[in-house]
Motif scaffolding. Structure first.
Motif, PDB file in Angstrom:
ATOM      1  N   PHE A  48       0.811  -1.212   0.000  1.00  7.80           N
ATOM      2  CA  PHE A  48       0.000   0.000   0.000  1.00  7.80           C
ATOM      3  C   PHE A  48       0.844   1.261   0.000  1.00  7.80           C
ATOM      4  CE2 PHE A  48      -1.786   3.459   2.454  1.00  7.80           C
ATOM      5  CZ  PHE A  48      -2.784   3.841   1.572  1.00  7.80           C
ATOM      6  N   VAL A  49       1.849   1.330   0.855  1.00 11.66           N
ATOM      7  CA  VAL A  49       2.681   2.538   0.948  1.00 11.66           C
ATOM      8  C   VAL A  49       3.343   2.823  -0.398  1.00 11.66           C
ATOM      9  CG1 VAL A  49       4.774   3.484   2.009  1.00 11.66           C
ATOM     10  CG2 VAL A  49       3.001   2.469   3.444  1.00 11.66           C
ATOM     11  N   GLN A  50       3.817   1.786  -1.054  1.00 13.48           N
ATOM     12  CA  GLN A  50       4.444   1.957  -2.372  1.00 13.48           C
ATOM     13  C   GLN A  50       3.436   2.492  -3.387  1.00 13.48           C
ATOM     14  OE1 GLN A  50       6.887  -1.305  -3.886  1.00 13.48           O
ATOM     15  NE2 GLN A  50       5.891  -1.064  -5.865  1.00 13.48           N
ATOM     16  N   ASP A  51       2.251   1.895  -3.423  1.00 11.35           N
ATOM     17  CA  ASP A  51       1.227   2.321  -4.378  1.00 11.35           C
ATOM     18  C   ASP A  51       0.743   3.741  -4.098  1.00 11.35           C
ATOM     19  OD1 ASP A  51       1.372  -0.135  -5.633  1.00 11.35           O
ATOM     20  OD2 ASP A  51      -0.405  -0.938  -4.623  1.00 11.35           O
ATOM     21  N   ALA A  52       0.544   4.073  -2.840  1.00  8.98           N
ATOM     22  CA  ALA A  52       0.062   5.406  -2.483  1.00  8.98           C
ATOM     23  C   ALA A  52       1.085   6.468  -2.850  1.00  8.98           C
ATOM     24  CB  ALA A  52      -0.265   5.467  -0.995  1.00  8.98           C
ATOM     25  N   ALA A  53       2.353   6.179  -2.610  1.00  8.50           N
ATOM     26  CA  ALA A  53       3.403   7.145  -2.934  1.00  8.50           C
ATOM     27  C   ALA A  53       3.424   7.455  -4.425  1.00  8.50           C
ATOM     28  CB  ALA A  53       4.760   6.626  -2.478  1.00  8.50           C
ATOM     29  N   GLU A  54       3.100   6.470  -5.236  1.00  3.88           N
ATOM     30  CA  GLU A  54       3.086   6.666  -6.685  1.00  3.88           C
ATOM     31  C   GLU A  54       1.827   7.392  -7.159  1.00  3.88           C
ATOM     32  OE1 GLU A  54       3.521   2.709  -8.249  1.00  3.88           O
ATOM     33  OE2 GLU A  54       5.547   2.498  -7.422  1.00  3.88           O
ATOM     34  N   ALA A  55       0.716   7.192  -6.495  1.00  2.00           N
ATOM     35  CA  ALA A  55      -0.573   7.658  -7.012  1.00  2.00           C
ATOM     36  C   ALA A  55      -1.087   8.959  -6.414  1.00  2.00           C
ATOM     37  CB  ALA A  55      -1.626   6.572  -6.795  1.00  2.00           C
ATOM     38  N   LEU A  56      -0.625   9.339  -5.242  1.00  2.00           N
ATOM     39  CA  LEU A  56      -1.302  10.425  -4.523  1.00  2.00           C
ATOM     40  C   LEU A  56      -0.475  11.691  -4.330  1.00  2.00           C
ATOM     41  CD1 LEU A  56      -3.255   8.320  -1.883  1.00  2.00           C
ATOM     42  CD2 LEU A  56      -4.095   9.321  -4.024  1.00  2.00           C
ATOM     43  N   ILE A  57       0.465  11.937  -5.205  1.00  6.96           N
ATOM     44  CA  ILE A  57       1.213  13.196  -5.155  1.00  6.96           C
ATOM     45  C   ILE A  57       0.497  14.190  -6.067  1.00  6.96           C
ATOM     46  CG2 ILE A  57       3.397  14.346  -5.652  1.00  6.96           C
ATOM     47  CD1 ILE A  57       4.772  11.679  -4.979  1.00  6.96           C
ATOM     48  N   PRO A  58       0.131  15.349  -5.541  1.00  7.08           N
ATOM     49  CA  PRO A  58      -0.637  16.302  -6.358  1.00  7.08           C
ATOM     50  C   PRO A  58       0.208  16.932  -7.469  1.00  7.08           C
ATOM     51  CG  PRO A  58      -0.234  17.194  -4.166  1.00  7.08           C
ATOM     52  CD  PRO A  58       0.310  15.808  -4.178  1.00  7.08           C
ATOM     53  N   SER A  59      -0.475  17.236  -8.560  1.00  2.00           N
ATOM     54  CA  SER A  59       0.182  17.907  -9.677  1.00  2.00           C
ATOM     55  C   SER A  59       0.360  19.390  -9.357  1.00  2.00           C
ATOM     56  CB  SER A  59      -0.644  17.726 -10.948  1.00  2.00           C
ATOM     57  OG  SER A  59      -1.953  18.221 -10.752  1.00  2.00           O
ATOM     58  N   ASP A  60       1.149  20.057 -10.175  1.00  2.00           N
ATOM     59  CA  ASP A  60       1.397  21.492  -9.996  1.00  2.00           C
ATOM     60  C   ASP A  60       1.258  22.181 -11.342  1.00  2.00           C
ATOM     61  OD1 ASP A  60       2.109  24.030  -9.211  1.00  2.00           O
ATOM     62  OD2 ASP A  60       4.191  23.531  -8.759  1.00  2.00           O
ATOM     63  N   THR A  61       0.075  22.745 -11.580  1.00  2.00           N
ATOM     64  CA  THR A  61      -0.178  23.482 -12.817  1.00  2.00           C
ATOM     65  C   THR A  61      -0.174  24.991 -12.580  1.00  2.00           C
ATOM     66  OG1 THR A  61      -2.581  23.521 -12.526  1.00  2.00           O
ATOM     67  CG2 THR A  61      -1.628  21.589 -13.666  1.00  2.00           C
ATOM     68  N   ALA A  62       0.083  25.390 -11.343  1.00  2.00           N
ATOM     69  CA  ALA A  62       0.041  26.801 -10.937  1.00  2.00           C
ATOM     70  C   ALA A  62      -1.393  27.341 -10.910  1.00  2.00           C
ATOM     71  CB  ALA A  62       0.952  27.673 -11.799  1.00  2.00           C
ATOM     72  N   ASP A  63      -2.373  26.467 -10.903  1.00  2.00           N
ATOM     73  CA  ASP A  63      -3.781  26.839 -10.782  1.00  2.00           C
ATOM     74  C   ASP A  63      -4.330  26.064  -9.578  1.00  2.00           C
ATOM     75  OD1 ASP A  63      -6.630  26.763 -10.906  1.00  2.00           O
ATOM     76  OD2 ASP A  63      -6.592  27.072 -13.073  1.00  2.00           O
ATOM     77  N   LEU A  64      -4.471  26.756  -8.453  1.00  2.00           N
ATOM     78  CA  LEU A  64      -4.855  26.096  -7.203  1.00  2.00           C
ATOM     79  C   LEU A  64      -6.150  25.317  -7.337  1.00  2.00           C
ATOM     80  CD1 LEU A  64      -4.423  25.491  -4.210  1.00  2.00           C
ATOM     81  CD2 LEU A  64      -5.585  27.665  -3.697  1.00  2.00           C
TER      82      LEU A  64
END
Length: 181
Positions: A48-64
């Protein structure tokens, strides 16, 4: 082996999942698994920790607003549609009766995920798009709390419409002049 554990959990459920079954699915000896993990909770946690680390990092488009909408949708999808989400739901349920697992879940996943969930707000503050005095932890709680509540407590889904409405409501509470970025 981690993928085998994920897949098998989804197929047979937590109570029927065994180390023997994971070993058979992975094509390894049971002793190989016990060399690395002492229980099914341990192997599930690592998967789970491995999968979550890959899937749940937010993107950064500079639009909150867009970054939060995308992140909330990812969380909802992860919890309801992915094999890793099924693992998380099983671990969360088991953690209610296993204080060591609960502590490990908090330490290895929830504290890291909290940092990821804060990122869109921190980036917006750094860009000057949000007031630096906002309570980021409260804003994070107002977004992720209802998603986890729906999935883990009520068993409902968190549709994109739900998460978008949630994001709009939270951003409306923040300083109106600073929520467009």
């Amino acid at each position: 082996m981690l993928e085998a554990a994920d897949d098998l959990l989804v197929e047979v459920g937590y109570t029927r999942l065994t180390i023997e079954g994971i070993a058979e699915r992975a094509g390894v000896a049971k002793q190989t698994i016990y060399r690395w993990w002492s229980s099914k909770n341990d192997i599930l946690m690592d998967a789970f920790v491995q999968d979550a680390a890959e899937a749940l990092i937010p993107s950064d488009t500079a639009d909150l607003r867009q970054d939060l909408r995308t992140h909330a949708r990812k969380i909802a999808h992860f919890l309801t549609e992915s094999d890793a989400g099924a693992v998380f739901r099983a671990l969360t349920a088991q953690a209610q009766h296993d204080p060591a697992l609960a502590a490990r879940l908090r330490f290895e996943h929830l504290s890291k995920q909290r940092g990821y969930d804060r990122l869109p707000f921190e980036r917006a503050v750094a860009r000057g798009a949000l007031d630096p005095g906002i309570d980021i932890d409260l804003a994070v709680d107002q977004i992720v709390g209802p998603i986890y509540y729906r999935v883990l407590v009520t068993g409902q889904t968190a549709s994109p419409e739900f998460t978008d409405t949630l994001i709009d409501a939270v951003l409306t509470q923040l300083t109106p002049a600073h929520t467009g970025a």
